[in-house]
Enzyme design. Structure first.
Site, PDB file in Angstrom:
ATOM      1  CD  GLN A 212      -2.760  -1.507   0.379  1.00  0.00           C
ATOM      2  OE1 GLN A 212      -3.668  -0.668   0.251  1.00  0.00           O
ATOM      3  NE2 GLN A 212      -2.683  -2.595  -0.370  1.00  0.00           N
ATOM      4  N   GLY A 253     -10.424   2.907   6.012  1.00  0.00           N
ATOM      5  CA  GLY A 253      -9.653   1.946   5.250  1.00  0.00           C
ATOM      6  C   GLY A 253      -8.976   2.552   4.038  1.00  0.00           C
ATOM      7  CG  HIS A 254      -6.878  -0.101   1.373  1.00  0.00           C
ATOM      8  ND1 HIS A 254      -6.110  -1.161   0.964  1.00  0.00           N
ATOM      9  CD2 HIS A 254      -8.155  -0.518   1.252  1.00  0.00           C
ATOM     10  CE1 HIS A 254      -6.886  -2.165   0.602  1.00  0.00           C
ATOM     11  NE2 HIS A 254      -8.137  -1.788   0.772  1.00  0.00           N
ATOM     12  CG  ASN A 255      -7.292   2.486  -2.123  1.00  0.00           C
ATOM     13  OD1 ASN A 255      -6.209   3.043  -2.249  1.00  0.00           O
ATOM     14  ND2 ASN A 255      -7.412   1.160  -2.225  1.00  0.00           N
TER      15      ASN A 255
END
Length: 337
Positions: A212, A253-255
């Protein structure tokens, strides 16, 4: 030698000396006493005729406020206490007719006026200490603006950037790729930019981490409460847009993208690639599934479980989250059984 009870001096509770802060739960001392008229001149609103010279020493809850205090009257449930109090009152206009004239500061935005008064007290309290305490760990390659405030125990890793006037509270951790905007606040113990929860299976069936590398972008005037975690994006940054406010224990969370001016209550969680529109309100412990879009101005009730897109301006609740009125009708039917 201790004085006998007979000769021991007793403190006069009506003494003109300023009382100790927090005495008997009485509130917050101003930096120096001010007249009610001076407060209105500084922050707007109008005071009752003849009470502009009332001296205010502190701001106190209406239930415990007394002479020399300013108490906010911001909701109808406190009118009874206000009628019994001897304090000066900061009053919402809709409540002003319920209070006899003579000690009112009536303000069209009374909550905002209270915030300004307390902000002045907060700024007066700040110590002129060094911007970066000795116990802070800042790696070579991190970029920290000289006007930023860094708390003890904070860790800022190479590649992180902290903008002008930002505040990183004690024990927060900024990973490389985390960008903190102007005047943003990262609460104590929060983790910003740790690699997100991205995994895939190898041909042999083993779990393999997907790096990531996209980082996190925290825009200007964002406030992140204590013990939050905001994961780094995969190819681009996870974004908290300008002016958004996150309460304690929120996970992003990611994105994901949290829209400008959104307010997120404690323990809410957002899975990867969620999009939250500007001005959305999210109740405590609400959960949003991956890739879901929450429209601008939408409201999610506390503990909502959101598994599908929510239109702009909609109000939803329950699990799975549906229109709030529909959810309440369904709950009412169940309770009748």
């Amino acid at each position: 030698m201790r004085a006998s009870p007979k000769n021991r001096k007793r403190r006069n509770p009506r003494s003109s000396a300023q009382p100790a802060e927090g005495e008997a739960g009485r509130g917050i001392l101003l930096g120096a006493p001010q007249s009610l008229g001076a407060l209105a001149s500084a922050f707007g609103g109008e005071v009752d005729p003849g009470c502009g010279d009332l001296e205010i020493a502190r701001v106190a809850p209406i239930e415990s406020a007394g002479p020399g205090d300013l108490a906010p009257l911001l909701a109808p449930r406190y009118v009874g206490a206000a009628l019994q109090s001897e304090a000066a009152l900061l009053v919402e206009p809709s409540l002003a007719p319920k209070i006899p004239a003579g000690r009112r500061w009536i303000h069209p935005h009374a909550h905002y006026a209270l915030a300004l008064v307390l902000k002045g007290i907060e700024e007066a309290r700040r110590k002129p200490e060094t911007q970066i305490p000795l116990r802070t760990h800042i790696e070579a390659g991190a970029d920290v603006d000289p006007t930023a405030m860094i708390g003890p125990g904070a860790v800022i890793l190479a590649g992180a950037r902290v903008g002008p006037g930002a505040r990183i509270e004690p024990n927060a951790v900024l990973y490389g790729g985390a960008v903190i905007g102007e005047r943003a606040v990262v609460g104590a113990g929060s983790i910003i930019g740790r690699p997100g929860f991205g995994w895939t299976s190898s041909p042999e069936g083993n779990l393999v981490r997907i790096p990531q590398l996209g980082g996190v972008r925290i825009e200007a005037d964002v406030e992140i409460g204590p013990l939050c975690s905001i994961d780094a994006g995969t190819l681009g940054p996870t974004v908290i847009e300008k002016g958004a406010k996150l309460d304690a224990h929120v996970h992003v969370g990611h994105n994901a993208v949290i829209g400008a001016g959104s307010m997120i209550a404690a323990q809410a969680g957002f899975a990867g690639s969620v999009r939250v529109g500007a001005g959305a309100l999210v109740g405590g412990q609400a959960g949003v599934a991956d890739h879901v879009s929450i429209g601008a101005g939408a409201k999610l009730a506390a503990k909502s479980g959101v598994i599908g897109d929510v239109p702009p301006g909609a109000v939803v609740g329950g699990y799975p989250a549906v229109d709030r009125a529909r959810w309440l009708r369904a709950v009412a039917r169940m309770l009748r059984k």
